[in-house]
Design a protein around this motif. Structure first.
Motif, short mmCIF file in Angstrom:
data_model
loop_
_atom_site.label_atom_id
_atom_site.label_comp_id
_atom_site.label_asym_id
_atom_site.label_seq_id
_atom_site.Cartn_x
_atom_site.Cartn_y
_atom_site.Cartn_z
N ARG A 54 5.43 4.34 44.59
CA ARG A 54 5.48 3.56 45.67
C ARG A 54 6.75 3.65 46.57
NH1 ARG A 54 3.00 -1.16 46.12
NH2 ARG A 54 3.76 -1.25 48.46
N THR A 55 6.72 4.97 47.41
CA THR A 55 7.81 5.03 48.18
C THR A 55 8.05 4.40 49.20
OG1 THR A 55 6.76 6.88 49.48
CG2 THR A 55 8.14 7.45 47.34
N ASP A 56 7.01 3.32 49.85
CA ASP A 56 7.37 2.34 50.70
C ASP A 56 8.12 1.13 50.12
OD1 ASP A 56 5.45 1.46 49.17
OD2 ASP A 56 4.02 0.46 50.50
N SER A 57 8.64 1.20 48.78
CA SER A 57 9.14 0.10 48.10
C SER A 57 10.36 0.60 47.52
CB SER A 57 8.13 -0.41 46.98
OG SER A 57 9.13 -1.34 46.11
N GLN A 58 11.84 -0.06 48.20
CA GLN A 58 12.91 0.48 47.95
C GLN A 58 12.88 0.06 46.37
OE1 GLN A 58 16.12 1.39 50.07
NE2 GLN A 58 16.08 2.26 47.85
N SER A 59 12.62 -1.24 45.74
CA SER A 59 12.90 -1.49 44.56
C SER A 59 11.96 -0.41 43.47
CB SER A 59 12.41 -2.81 44.05
OG SER A 59 10.86 -2.98 44.60
N ALA A 60 11.04 -0.10 43.91
CA ALA A 60 10.05 1.00 43.12
C ALA A 60 10.91 2.45 43.13
CB ALA A 60 8.81 1.42 43.81
N VAL A 61 11.59 2.87 44.29
CA VAL A 61 12.00 3.97 44.37
C VAL A 61 13.55 3.87 43.44
CG1 VAL A 61 13.59 5.38 45.83
CG2 VAL A 61 11.21 4.71 46.54
N MET A 62 13.92 3.04 43.58
CA MET A 62 15.32 2.47 42.84
C MET A 62 15.22 2.68 41.27
SD MET A 62 17.37 0.12 45.29
CE MET A 62 18.87 -0.16 43.82
N ALA A 63 13.96 1.95 40.97
CA ALA A 63 13.56 1.83 39.42
C ALA A 63 13.28 3.39 38.99
CB ALA A 63 12.30 0.86 39.21
N GLU A 64 12.40 4.13 39.84
CA GLU A 64 12.01 5.63 39.34
C GLU A 64 13.49 6.29 39.39
OE1 GLU A 64 9.32 8.57 38.06
OE2 GLU A 64 9.30 6.22 37.99
N CYS A 65 14.21 6.27 40.32
CA CYS A 65 15.39 7.09 40.19
C CYS A 65 16.35 6.88 38.95
CB CYS A 65 16.27 6.75 41.56
SG CYS A 65 15.71 7.49 42.98
N ARG A 66 16.27 5.39 38.58
CA ARG A 66 16.85 5.02 37.40
C ARG A 66 16.23 5.70 36.17
NH1 ARG A 66 17.70 -0.07 40.22
NH2 ARG A 66 20.11 -0.51 40.61
N ARG A 67 15.12 5.72 36.26
CA ARG A 67 14.13 6.25 34.93
C ARG A 67 14.71 7.81 34.73
NH1 ARG A 67 10.21 9.31 33.61
NH2 ARG A 67 9.63 9.86 35.76
N LEU A 68 14.69 8.36 35.82
CA LEU A 68 15.14 9.86 35.90
C LEU A 68 16.45 9.98 35.56
CD1 LEU A 68 13.00 11.04 38.98
CD2 LEU A 68 12.44 11.73 36.83
N ALA A 69 17.20 9.21 36.01
CA ALA A 69 18.75 9.26 35.61
C ALA A 69 18.96 9.25 34.04
CB ALA A 69 19.42 8.26 36.24
N ARG A 70 18.11 8.58 33.30
CA ARG A 70 18.07 8.51 31.71
C ARG A 70 17.70 9.71 31.20
NH1 ARG A 70 16.02 3.24 32.99
NH2 ARG A 70 13.96 3.93 32.56
N GLU A 71 16.92 10.67 31.92
CA GLU A 71 16.46 11.90 31.39
C GLU A 71 17.15 13.20 31.89
OE1 GLU A 71 12.34 11.91 32.47
OE2 GLU A 71 11.93 9.90 31.37
N HIS A 72 18.02 12.88 33.38
CA HIS A 72 18.61 14.17 33.79
C HIS A 72 19.89 13.77 34.09
CE1 HIS A 72 14.46 16.21 33.79
NE2 HIS A 72 14.19 14.78 34.23
N VAL A 73 20.90 14.46 34.55
CA VAL A 73 21.82 14.34 35.38
C VAL A 73 21.53 14.27 36.71
CG1 VAL A 73 24.24 14.98 36.02
CG2 VAL A 73 23.43 15.25 33.30
N ILE A 74 21.62 13.18 37.46
CA ILE A 74 21.22 13.36 38.92
C ILE A 74 22.37 13.64 39.90
CG2 ILE A 74 20.02 11.86 40.70
CD1 ILE A 74 18.39 12.82 38.30
N ALA A 75 22.38 14.52 40.47
CA ALA A 75 23.52 14.68 41.78
C ALA A 75 23.38 14.14 42.85
CB ALA A 75 23.58 16.21 41.62
N GLY A 76 22.21 13.78 43.40
CA GLY A 76 21.75 13.35 44.54
C GLY A 76 20.51 13.09 44.92
N VAL A 77 20.47 12.15 45.81
CA VAL A 77 19.30 11.33 46.51
C VAL A 77 18.94 11.61 48.05
CG1 VAL A 77 17.31 9.59 46.19
CG2 VAL A 77 19.13 9.93 44.42
N THR A 78 18.05 12.12 48.39
CA THR A 78 17.85 12.45 49.68
C THR A 78 16.52 12.75 50.13
OG1 THR A 78 18.92 13.49 51.63
CG2 THR A 78 18.10 14.86 49.85
#
Length: 418
Positions: A54-78
Motif C-alpha cells: 500500500r504505497t499510499d501509506s507511509q507506515s505500510a511502506v516503512m514496514a515493507e522496507c524493514r522486512r526487506l532490510a532483514r533479507e537484504h543489505v539496503i543501500a537506499g530508498v527512492t
C-alpha cells in the motif's frame, strides 16, 4: 551479497526504467514496492523483484522496507515519481539512509505552500490565491486580473492546469478541479485549487542536483488546451546574463523551500527582464530531459542521483558542451491509435540518438493538454541548438502513427503530428 535499492513506485515513462538500469550499472539490485506491477512493463522485461504494498501509506511502506532490510543489505530508498518522493524519503530516514527531509519534500510538493514561501522570501513568482470554492476562484481572478492560470495544488505533468481568459472560464474549470477528489494514482486530492496571475514570457527550466545547476533548458509549449510541453532544448539558447538570472532565481526558490539534497526541476518564465518562478518540482525532470542533458553534456543525472541515494560518491562523466533537442509526437485529433510503425529507420537519421513511439494500437486518445497527450518522442544532437532542434523535428515528422478519428470509418486515418 550485493546491496539492494528500493524504489517506491515509479513514473510510467522511460525514466523509471532508466532508474532501475542505472542502479544495476552501479552493482545494486533494484526492488520495487508497488500497488500494481502491471503498470510497469519494464519490471518483467528486466526481471526486477517487486513487492505488493500500500504505497499510499507511509507506515505500510516503512514496514515493507524493514522486512526487506532483514533479507537484504539496503543501500537506499527512492522514487522516480514525484507522487512518492516524500514517502520514499520517510522510509530512507527511518532506515538511516541518505535523502532529503521527508517533511520538507511533502511541503515543497504543495504548490500553495510554495507560493507562500516564495512571497515570504522575496522570490519573484506570480500573484496567487488559494481557493476552496468556485465563487472564491472567480473573485480571485477579478482581483488578480485576467488572464489567470487555474490549477490543482498538487499533481504533476501539467494535469489540470489551464489558462482562463474570462471569469466564466475560471468558474467552469474550478468546478472540474474541485470535483476531482483523487489523482490518477487513486490518492486523495486536497479540496483546494490555485488561481495565479498568468505569466506571458518564454518558459525555461533549471535542472539542479545537490545544489548545483546542471542545465538551463528552453521549453516549447502548446497552450491550445493546457500547458503541454512539446519540446525541450538543451542548453537553452540564451545569453550568459539571462542564464545566470534563471540559475540564481532557481537557487533562491530552493532556499525558500529548504531543499538542498537531491534533484530539483525548477520552472520559470522571463517577464520584463525578471525570472519568475512558476513552480519547483523536488525531483529529476521528466519529459526525457535527463536523457537530453546526457546527450548534450555527458552528464548522467540519473546515475548520479542513484549513487547519492545509495551513499556512494557519484562518478561524473566527462563534461562536454554540446546541443540536444527533444520533440514529442502528439495527436492533432482525438480517436483511436491505428497503425504504429517501427521507428528503427528514424533512429538512423543524422544526429538522432533516440526515437520511440510509446502509443500502442487500440489506445483511445482524448487530448487533455498535459503530458498524457504525448505518443512518442525523438532526441537529436547537433553542432548548434538550431540544428539539434531541426533534426528532432525531422525525426518526429518521419514517424508513422495513425489516429482513426472518433466516429470515422477505420480506413479514415490521419497521422499524429506535433
Amino acid at each position: 551479497m550485493a546491496e539492494a535499492i528500493i524504489f517506491v513506485e515509479s513514473n510510467t515513462t522511460g525514466t523509471g526504467r532508466l532508474f532501475a538500469e542505472r542502479a544495476r550499472d552501479l552493482g545494486l539490485v533494484p526492488h520495487m514496492l508497488c500497488v500494481d506491477a502491471a503498470r510497469y512493463p519494464y519490471l518483467a522485461e528486466l526481471d526486477i523483484p517487486h513487492h505488493p504494498c500500500r504505497t499510499d501509506s507511509q507506515s505500510a511502506v516503512m514496514a515493507e522496507c524493514r522486512r526487506l532490510a532483514r533479507e537484504h543489505v539496503i543501500a537506499g530508498v527512492t522514487s522516480s515519481s514525484e507522487y512518492f518522493v516524500a514517502t520514499a524519503a520517510g522510509a530512507a530516514r527511518a532506515l538511516g539512509l541518505p535523502g532529503e527531509d521527508p517533511g520538507t519534500l511533502a511541503a515543497a510538493r504543495d504548490k500553495s505552500v510554495q507560493r507562500q514561501r516564495f512571497a515570504a522570501h522575496g522570490v519573484d513568482s506570480p500573484g496567487f490565491r488559494s481557493v476552496s470554492s468556485v465563487q472564491e476562484a472567480m473573485v480571485a481572478a477579478e482581483h488578480l486580473g485576467l488572464p489567470v492560470v487555474v490549477k490543482p495544488v498538487s499533481r504533476s505533468g501539467s494535469i489540470g492546469v489551464r489558462r482562463c481568459d474570462t471569469v466564466e472560464e475560471v468558474g467552469k474549470h474550478c468546478v472540474e478541479l474541485l470535483a476531482t477528489t483523487v489523482d490518477e494514482r487513486g490518492a486523495p486530492l486536497p479540496s483546494t485549487a490555485l488561481v495565479e496571475s498568468y505569466l506571458s514570457g518564454p518558459e525555461f527550466s533549471v535542472e539542479i542536483l545537490n545544489g548545483e545547476v546542471r542545465a538551463v533548458v528552453a521549453k516549447h509549449l502548446d497552450q491550445s488546451q493546457g500547458f503541454l510541453e512539446i519540446g525541450h532544448d538543451v542548453p537553452a539558447a540564451v545569453d550568459r546574463a539571462t542564464g545566470a538570472l534563471l540559475a540564481d532565481s532557481a537557487r533562491a526558490a530552493l532556499a525558500a523551500l529548504g531543499l538542498g539534497w537531491g534533484a530539483a526541476h525548477v520552472e520559470l518564465r522571463i517577464v520584463d527582464g525578471r525570472a519568475c518562478v512558476v513552480e519547483v518540482n523536488p525531483r529529476l525532470a521528466g519529459g526525457m530531459i535527463p536523457q537530453a542533458i546526457r546527450a548534450a553534456t555527458g552528464q548522467d543525472l540519473i546515475a548520479e542521483l542513484i549513487a547519492a541515494t545509495a551513499g556512494r560518491n557519484p562518478v561524473r562523466g566527462h563534461a562536454r558542451e554540446g546541443c540536444a533537442a527533444i520533440r514529442f509526437l502528439v495527436p492533432s485529433a482525438d480517436g483511436e491509435v491505428g497503425i504504429v510503425s517501427d521507428p528503427a529507420a528514424v533512429r538512423a537519421m543524422p544526429g538522432v540518438v533516440a526515437a520511440t513511439v510509446t502509443a500502442r494500437p487500440g489506445r483511445q486518445i482524448t487530448r487533455q493538454g498535459n503530458f498524457q497527450d504525448r505518443l512518442g518522442y525523438a532526441i537529436a544532437t547537433g553542432h548548434t541548438q538550431r540544428q539539434a532542434g531541426e533534426r528532432a523535428e525531422q525525426a518526429i515528422a518521419a514517424m508513422e502513427l495513425e489516429i482513426v478519428p472518433a466516429g470515422s470509418p477505420a480506413n479514415d486515418t490521419e497521422e499524429a503530428r506535433p
